[in-house]
Design a protein around this motif. Structure first.
Motif, PDB file in Angstrom:
ATOM      1  N   CYS A  36      39.539  35.283  35.897  1.00  0.00           N
ATOM      2  CA  CYS A  36      40.189  34.458  34.877  1.00  0.00           C
ATOM      3  C   CYS A  36      41.231  35.290  34.124  1.00  0.00           C
ATOM      4  O   CYS A  36      40.969  36.413  33.704  1.00  0.00           O
ATOM      5  CB  CYS A  36      39.135  33.916  33.913  1.00  0.00           C
ATOM      6  N   CYS A  75      35.543  30.547  27.851  1.00  0.00           N
ATOM      7  CA  CYS A  75      36.913  30.762  27.346  1.00  0.00           C
ATOM      8  C   CYS A  75      37.756  29.492  27.365  1.00  0.00           C
ATOM      9  O   CYS A  75      38.740  29.389  26.655  1.00  0.00           O
ATOM     10  CB  CYS A  75      37.600  31.840  28.175  1.00  0.00           C
ATOM     11  N   SER A  77      39.928  28.564  29.352  1.00  0.00           N
ATOM     12  CA  SER A  77      41.328  28.894  29.638  1.00  0.00           C
ATOM     13  C   SER A  77      41.993  27.823  30.478  1.00  0.00           C
ATOM     14  O   SER A  77      41.365  27.226  31.351  1.00  0.00           O
ATOM     15  CB  SER A  77      41.408  30.209  30.408  1.00  0.00           C
TER      16      SER A  77
HETATM   17 ZN   LIG Z   1      38.492  33.348  30.808  1.00  0.00          ZN
END
Ligand SMILES: [Zn+2]
Length: 144
Positions: A36, A75, A77
């Motif tokens: 990631c 996260c 993301s």
């Molecule tokens: Zn991440």
């Protein structure tokens, strides 16, 4: 730390330990993996198929379509990989995330339906004759 670039590495097998900043691409197994881009260390696997991700190369630079949305990770993301560059989607509200997910899902569902339709047609053509004609007639009647 958020990455701003990624470089492709073409491999036969995706290694167990991934290096950050590298997009591993196995053309043989039609898949790509990377860590990631936010730096959280989660492994992101993107199968390459008409119903999953599409990888394009342009002068040694890779792009992946659609975007990478790691909503299942802490996260959350969301970014694009375009010509080896990471472009961040920025913070999205829960509503926006749901809309993107719904759109991705609809895209995917229609691609899967298209693939199935083509497969059915090929099958019908292969079995030919009566069955094929019945299938075509049915499809026309049902406006599929
Ligand atoms: Zn991440």
């Amino acid at each position: 730390m958020k990455a701003s670039a990624i470089r492709p590495e073409f491999v036969e097998f995706i290694p167990k330990l991934l290096e950050p900043g590298v997009l591993y691409v196995s053309e043989k197994y039609r898949t790509a993996s990377h860590l990631c881009a936010c730096g959280c260390g989660e492994k992101v696997v993107t199968p390459l198929s008409p119903a999953d991700w599409h990888l394009s190369m342009d002068g040694g630079k890779v792009s992946l379509h659609p975007s990478i949305g790691n909503w299942n990770y802490a996260c959350k993301s969301h970014y694009w990989i375009r010509r080896n560059a990471i472009s961040w989607a920025g913070g999205m509200s829960k509503g926006q995330i749901e809309r993107v997910q719904a759109r991705d899902f609809a895209d995917r569902a229609s691609q899967v339906a298209q693939i199935n339709r083509e497969r059915d047609e090929q099958r019908a053509a292969a079995s030919g004759g009566f069955f094929g004609r019945v299938l075509r007639t049915l499809r026309r009647l049902l406006k599929l």
